[in-house]
Design an enzyme around this catalytic site. Structure first.
Site, mmCIF file in Angstrom:
data_model
loop_
_atom_site.group_PDB
_atom_site.id
_atom_site.type_symbol
_atom_site.label_atom_id
_atom_site.label_comp_id
_atom_site.label_asym_id
_atom_site.label_seq_id
_atom_site.Cartn_x
_atom_site.Cartn_y
_atom_site.Cartn_z
ATOM 1 N N GLU A 131 -3.463 3.225 1.433
ATOM 2 C CA GLU A 131 -2.655 4.064 0.554
ATOM 3 C C GLU A 131 -1.191 3.686 0.735
ATOM 4 O OE1 GLU A 131 -3.524 8.184 1.256
ATOM 5 O OE2 GLU A 131 -5.644 7.974 0.700
ATOM 6 N N GLY A 135 -0.509 2.519 5.856
ATOM 7 C CA GLY A 135 -0.468 1.419 6.811
ATOM 8 C C GLY A 135 -1.788 1.298 7.547
ATOM 9 N N TRP A 160 -3.219 -1.640 -2.628
ATOM 10 C CA TRP A 160 -3.658 -2.952 -2.170
ATOM 11 C C TRP A 160 -5.141 -3.206 -2.437
ATOM 12 C CZ3 TRP A 160 0.627 -5.227 -1.956
ATOM 13 C CH2 TRP A 160 1.741 -4.676 -1.320
ATOM 14 N N THR A 162 -7.657 -5.542 -3.819
ATOM 15 C CA THR A 162 -7.973 -6.867 -4.350
ATOM 16 C C THR A 162 -9.080 -6.698 -5.380
ATOM 17 O OG1 THR A 162 -7.391 -7.938 -2.268
ATOM 18 C CG2 THR A 162 -8.766 -9.182 -3.786
ATOM 19 N N ILE A 352 5.830 -31.932 8.157
ATOM 20 C CA ILE A 352 5.484 -33.345 7.981
ATOM 21 C C ILE A 352 5.893 -33.828 6.591
ATOM 22 C CG2 ILE A 352 3.518 -34.914 7.685
ATOM 23 C CD1 ILE A 352 2.175 -33.430 10.037
ATOM 24 N N GLY A 355 11.338 -32.750 2.959
ATOM 25 C CA GLY A 355 11.897 -32.101 1.772
ATOM 26 C C GLY A 355 10.891 -31.923 0.656
ATOM 27 N N GLU A 378 -6.944 -7.164 6.377
ATOM 28 C CA GLU A 378 -7.979 -6.640 7.283
ATOM 29 C C GLU A 378 -7.435 -6.319 8.667
ATOM 30 O OE1 GLU A 378 -10.223 -5.947 5.529
ATOM 31 O OE2 GLU A 378 -10.702 -7.481 4.087
ATOM 32 N N ALA A 381 -1.946 -8.509 13.219
ATOM 33 C CA ALA A 381 -2.174 -9.082 14.548
ATOM 34 C C ALA A 381 -2.089 -8.002 15.619
ATOM 35 C CB ALA A 381 -1.145 -10.182 14.821
ATOM 36 N N GLU A 382 -1.172 -7.058 15.432
ATOM 37 C CA GLU A 382 -1.018 -5.990 16.415
ATOM 38 C C GLU A 382 -2.268 -5.120 16.485
ATOM 39 O OE1 GLU A 382 2.628 -7.815 15.566
ATOM 40 O OE2 GLU A 382 1.283 -6.865 14.125
#
Length: 400
Positions: A131, A135, A160, A162, A352, A355, A378, A381-382
């Site tokens: 929502e 979060g 959010w 998809t 690699i 520019g 999903e 990281a925290e």
């Protein structure tokens, strides 16, 4: 194909499926992905091709018209698709999560009603838990369902989604407050059938999909809000038929979804490595190919090692789930490792290219914008580290 990201112990059927998908990706996705992504255009022809291949029913049991394949097979297919264009893997991911939830938790009537059409790709699923103010704090969910006879009346705003516009079935998590002892036992998942499209929905009064959210990357696939205003849903469209189980059903869906996100990270990282090592053998500086410079060889070595490590972790997590064992630890590790490594491998491939990596003419520019979504999707990281840490303390708790 190279020796990276190979999977031991696959059956002949699994190898055939992956070979077919890899050919489809090389011929039908990679040649058009960057153009469609820059236009933010939904890949209609690609989706139709996936329907013909049976990919929307890959894990749905054969009795409902699917292929009845494992989570491992699905994850390896997603890895191949994400290698071509990550947005396409997102189109099948939420569909897969909803099909998994219905198959694992639905009533027999719900399985009979939804799964055959989901296997055929006639119904495509979306997954709605987040929502605007939520979060990672699922306990703070505010979208509410109130019982009214044989119906529930839903009000709130979801975020959010998809496939929010293109889907025809949405699994929506709501508060129902029917006496559960904790907030998590007062949540219910509703299965809402709707007409695909944006704006006010013609078949579900009160349901609105305002439009696509403009994003930095992950384009082509539609990401939306979902507004519910006095939406009446029959009680028999509660997933599993019993209120109060929604949080646990959703977490089961997220758990398999984390394996999917790990697979996407593996696919994007592998493509970035392919682009980086190819470009390094074509570009010359100081009188020789840049692949001959030790600094570039070190970078390629690090990239390849990360691609391989992420793939093997993802495979382990999928196999753990397929075995019937709890896999939240492995899924969290796989999602965390693969998304972080994907970001790093993509950035190294970008470096690699020099520019030229900043130019929209080169594919690495698209991957550079797509990789950050995997750091969030999903669970951040925290959140993954919190899950991993808690599970490790369970496993290694000392006496006393």
């Amino acid at each position: 194909m190279g020796r990276l990201a190979q999977t031991d112990g696959l059956t002949e059927i699994q190898r055939d499926i992956l070979a077919t998908v890899r050919e489809f990706v090389d011929k039908e996705i990679i040649p058009v992905a960057t153009e469609l992504e820059h236009k933010d255009e939904y890949p209609t022809a690609i989706v139709e091709g996936m329907k013909q291949l049976g990919l929307f029913g890959l894990t749905i049991p054969e009795e409902y018209g699917g292929l009845g394949e494992s989570l491992l097979t699905y994850a390896l297919v997603v890895e191949e698709i994400a290698r071509g264009w990550m947005s396409v893997s997102g189109i099948v991911n939420t569909h897969f999560i909803v099909a998994h939830m219905i198959n694992a938790h639905g009533t027999q009537e719900q399985k009979d009603h939804f799964l055959p059409r989901m296997a055929a790709g006639e119904i495509r699923g979306a997954f709605s838990m987040s929502e605007p103010g939520l979060g990672s704090d699922v306990a703070a969910i505010s979208t509410k369902g109130v019982k009214d006879g044989d119906f529930y009346v839903l009000n709130g705003q979801k975020m959010w989604l998809t496939n929010g516009g293109t889907s025809s079935l949405v699994a929506v998590l709501c508060r129902t407050d029917e006496g559960g002892s904790t907030p998590y036992k007062n949540m219910t998942t509703f299965l809402i059938e709707k007409t695909p499209g944006f704006g006010a929905n013609p078949t579900v009064p009160g349901l609105t999909v305002p439009g696509k959210i403009e994003k930095m990357g992950y384009k082509g696939v539609d990401t939306t809000e979902l507004v519910l205003q006095d939406v009446r849903i029959p009680a028999d469209r509660i997933l599993g038929g019993v209120p109060g189980r929604g949080f646990y059903q959703m977490m089961d869906g997220v758990e398999v979804g984390r394996v999917n996100v790990a697979a996407r990270g593996c696919g994007v990282a592998r493509r970035a490595f392919e682009l980086g090592i190819s470009y390094a053998q074509q570009r010359s500086t100081f009188g020789k190919k840049i692949a001959e410079h030790q600094a570039i060889q070190f970078k390629l070595a690090e990239m390849a090692t990360k691609v391989e490590a992420a793939h093997q972790m993802m495979v382990m997590a999928a196999r753990k789930k397929d075995s019937g064992e709890r896999n939240d630890l492995e899924a969290g590790m796989a999602k965390y490792l693969a998304s972080e490594y994907c970001k790093e491998v993509v950035e190294d491939a970008f470096r690699i290219h020099g520019g030229y990596g900043f130019s929209k003419e080169y594919e690495i520019e698209r991957l550079y914008r797509e990789a950050p979504m995997l750091l969030i999707g999903e669970g951040t990281a925290e959140i993954q580290k919190m899950i991993i840490g808690r599970r490790l303390l369970e496993e290694y708790r000392i006496a006393g």
